[in-house]
Design a protein around this motif. Structure first.
Motif, PDB file in Angstrom:
ATOM      1  N   ARG A 155     -23.339 -10.667  -1.533  1.00 26.25           N
ATOM      2  CA  ARG A 155     -23.979 -11.482  -2.576  1.00 26.25           C
ATOM      3  C   ARG A 155     -24.490 -10.615  -3.726  1.00 26.25           C
ATOM      4  O   ARG A 155     -24.290 -10.938  -4.896  1.00 26.25           O
ATOM      5  N   ILE A 197     -34.717 -13.817   4.145  1.00 28.39           N
ATOM      6  CA  ILE A 197     -34.658 -14.326   2.760  1.00 28.39           C
ATOM      7  C   ILE A 197     -33.226 -14.658   2.348  1.00 28.39           C
ATOM      8  O   ILE A 197     -32.937 -15.761   1.899  1.00 28.39           O
ATOM      9  N   CYS A 198     -32.332 -13.698   2.533  1.00 25.59           N
ATOM     10  CA  CYS A 198     -30.940 -13.921   2.124  1.00 25.59           C
ATOM     11  C   CYS A 198     -30.194 -14.522   3.322  1.00 25.59           C
ATOM     12  O   CYS A 198     -29.248 -13.945   3.851  1.00 25.59           O
ATOM     13  N   PRO A 203     -30.223 -19.068   0.584  1.00 22.18           N
ATOM     14  CA  PRO A 203     -30.964 -17.853   0.240  1.00 22.18           C
ATOM     15  C   PRO A 203     -32.168 -18.179  -0.650  1.00 22.18           C
ATOM     16  O   PRO A 203     -32.055 -18.959  -1.594  1.00 22.18           O
ATOM     17  N   ALA A 204     -33.311 -17.559  -0.313  1.00 19.01           N
ATOM     18  CA  ALA A 204     -34.547 -17.803  -1.078  1.00 19.01           C
ATOM     19  C   ALA A 204     -34.628 -16.776  -2.210  1.00 19.01           C
ATOM     20  O   ALA A 204     -35.483 -15.871  -2.201  1.00 19.01           O
ATOM     21  N   CYS A 205     -33.732 -16.931  -3.200  1.00 11.62           N
ATOM     22  CA  CYS A 205     -33.605 -15.915  -4.257  1.00 11.62           C
ATOM     23  C   CYS A 205     -34.910 -15.724  -5.040  1.00 11.62           C
ATOM     24  O   CYS A 205     -35.187 -14.625  -5.524  1.00 11.62           O
ATOM     25  N   CYS A 208     -36.860 -12.861  -3.647  1.00 13.43           N
ATOM     26  CA  CYS A 208     -36.056 -11.710  -3.188  1.00 13.43           C
ATOM     27  C   CYS A 208     -36.296 -10.500  -4.095  1.00 13.43           C
ATOM     28  O   CYS A 208     -36.276 -10.639  -5.326  1.00 13.43           O
ATOM     29  N   PHE A 210     -34.279  -8.328  -4.866  1.00 11.82           N
ATOM     30  CA  PHE A 210     -33.048  -8.032  -5.624  1.00 11.82           C
ATOM     31  C   PHE A 210     -32.745  -9.084  -6.701  1.00 11.82           C
ATOM     32  O   PHE A 210     -31.691  -9.027  -7.344  1.00 11.82           O
ATOM     33  N   GLN A 211     -33.630 -10.079  -6.856  1.00  7.20           N
ATOM     34  CA  GLN A 211     -33.239 -11.246  -7.655  1.00  7.20           C
ATOM     35  C   GLN A 211     -32.754 -10.903  -9.065  1.00  7.20           C
ATOM     36  O   GLN A 211     -31.825 -11.521  -9.568  1.00  7.20           O
ATOM     37  N   CYS A 214     -29.035  -9.373  -8.761  1.00  5.52           N
ATOM     38  CA  CYS A 214     -28.048  -9.947  -7.840  1.00  5.52           C
ATOM     39  C   CYS A 214     -26.953 -10.682  -8.613  1.00  5.52           C
ATOM     40  O   CYS A 214     -27.193 -11.707  -9.256  1.00  5.52           O
ATOM     41  N   ARG A 217     -26.159 -14.269  -7.311  1.00  6.78           N
ATOM     42  CA  ARG A 217     -27.134 -15.244  -7.819  1.00  6.78           C
ATOM     43  C   ARG A 217     -26.816 -15.579  -9.271  1.00  6.78           C
ATOM     44  O   ARG A 217     -26.806 -16.754  -9.666  1.00  6.78           O
ATOM     45  N   ALA A 222     -23.893 -17.381  -4.790  1.00  6.85           N
ATOM     46  CA  ALA A 222     -24.474 -16.623  -3.674  1.00  6.85           C
ATOM     47  C   ALA A 222     -24.287 -17.336  -2.327  1.00  6.85           C
ATOM     48  O   ALA A 222     -23.858 -16.726  -1.350  1.00  6.85           O
TER      49      ALA A 222
HETATM   50 FE1  SF4 Z   1     -29.553 -12.888  -1.519  1.00  4.53          FE
HETATM   51 FE2  SF4 Z   1     -29.121 -12.201  -4.058  1.00  4.53          FE
HETATM   52 FE3  SF4 Z   1     -30.562 -14.336  -3.510  1.00  4.53          FE
HETATM   53 FE4  SF4 Z   1     -31.528 -11.921  -2.957  1.00  4.53          FE
HETATM   54  S1  SF4 Z   1     -31.075 -12.740  -4.981  1.00  4.53           S
HETATM   55  S2  SF4 Z   1     -31.607 -13.739  -1.638  1.00  4.53           S
HETATM   56  S3  SF4 Z   1     -29.658 -10.838  -2.374  1.00  4.53           S
HETATM   57  S4  SF4 Z   1     -28.414 -14.047  -3.016  1.00  4.53           S
END
Ligand code: SF4
Length: 354
Positions: A155, A197-198, A203-205, A208, A210-211, A214, A217, A222
């Motif tokens: 993702r 989270i992912c 996924p709870a972006c 996150c 990495f939001q 990503c 996303r 995703a």
């Molecule tokens: Fe997963 Fe990307 Fe969403 Fe983070 S931002 S939860 S890595 S899809």
């Protein structure tokens, strides 16, 4: 303000949100100077293959209470370890667990080697487990890849090639991300991110770490990642189990299965072949066998299984060498693998036993 790298962002998140797991040294404990015990890391990694944290936790506590070090485990009786493993599935792992413990005990002085290559040479340790132990137990910068990390990485970088073909691409991304500082915590943080989270479906972006980076996303794809090649449907095999009780003491007739192959070395009920056609009846002795209503269904990695169950009460028939009577104090259904335990559960409702 300094721009944090992806691994730094993830480690900051992990320091606050790491899951509390019985085999884990938490970030706070690491700061206080606690180091991971390679035995506990190895044991948890072997147990967690194909299984969930919730399923593994009671087994992990039981094993580490009974065999607190690899040397204790190396000197355990095979039948005790197989009985303790019963219900966790994939029994080749338990056989290899014992083999590995004995090699570590006899050839490495009871200490796991701190090198990816040497770990890889031990029984039951493949590339994933070797990388995980190297990173988590010894803080070596080995890229670790499990199902959670595959999902997060596909993702994060919007890798649309389907698994398993995409594995080398994902591995290269993880190798790039893995830091030289705290690689073990990084690997565990990726696992935790995927588990909490992912997650596979939603996924709870929004929470996150990495939001902002990503790609999955950003592209809005995703939750469709990772893509997977369609699986072949599993065939169904059929068979029969034969459950006998001895009249005079209520002993149960069990059979130790051959050492290799499916359910190898585990105790079970005597059985027919399991085949895609209807196999011939093969009771362990001639007797008054009564078919129990219902059937047992179980799914293994490569096939579904449907079993008819036959029961009888008996006195002392002539028995083959691999069959043995287990009187009630020696018999516990918890020593049986899950499929055999399902058969035990089914017969408990049969009037013949009541
Ligand atoms: Fe997963 Fe990307 Fe969403 Fe983070 S931002 S939860 S890595 S899809």
């Amino acid at each position: 303000m300094r721009d944090l790298s992806l691994s730094e962002k993830l480690l900051d998140w992990y320091d606050l949100h790491a899951r509390d797991l019985p085999w884990r040294v938490s970030p706070r404990q690491r700061l206080a100077g606690v180091t991971p015990d390679p035995y506990r890391v190895w044991l948890s990694e072997i147990m967690l293959q194909q299984t969930t944290v919730a399923a593994v936790t009671p087994y992990f506590h039981d094993f580490t209470r009974r065999w607190p070090t690899v040397s204790h485990l190396a000197n355990a009786k095979d039948s005790d370890v197989m009985a303790a493993w019963a219900g966790l599935g994939y029994y080749a792992r338990a056989r290899n667990l014992l083999k590995c413990a004995r090699v570590v005990y006899s050839e490495h002085g009871g200490k796991f080697p701190a090198s990816h290559e040497q770990l890889l040479s031990l029984p039951g340790i493949g590339p994933y487990t070797s990388a995980a132990i190297s990173a988590i137990a010894f803080d070596l910068p080995s890229p670790v890849m499990d199902g959670n990390i595959e999902r997060v990485t596909s993702r994060l970088f919007a890798v649309e090639a389907p698994l398993p073909k995409s594995k080398p691409i994902l591995f290269a991304h993880v190798a790039d991300l893995t830091p030289t500082e705290r690689p073990g915590d990084f690997a565990q943080a990726m696992m935790d991110l995927g588990a909490t989270i992912c997650t596979p479906r939603s996924p709870a972006c929004g929470i996150c770490p990495f939001q902002e980076h990503c790609e999955g996303r950003r592209q809005g794809i995703a939750d469709s990642l990772p893509r997977k090649l369609p699986k072949k449907p599993k065939p169904t095999r059929n068979g029969s189990l034969y459950i006998a009780r001895r009249n005079r003491d209520g002993a149960w007739l069990l059979q130790r299965r051959p050492p290799s192959g499916l359910l190898g070395n585990m105790l079970g009920w005597p059985s027919s072949e399991w085949s895609e056609t209807t196999p011939a009846m093969r009771p362990p002795f001639a007797g008054d066998w009564h078919r129990v209503e219902g059937e047992v269904r179980h799914t293994f990695t490569h096939f579904h299984l449907r079993l008819e169950i036959f029961i009888t009460r008996t006195d002392t028939p002539d028995l083959l060498d691999d069959l043995e009577w287990y009187p009630p104090p020696r018999f516990s259904p918890s020593h049986l693998p899950t499929v055999m335990r399902k058969a035990f559960d089914l017969i408990r409702g049969d009037e013949m036993w009541n």
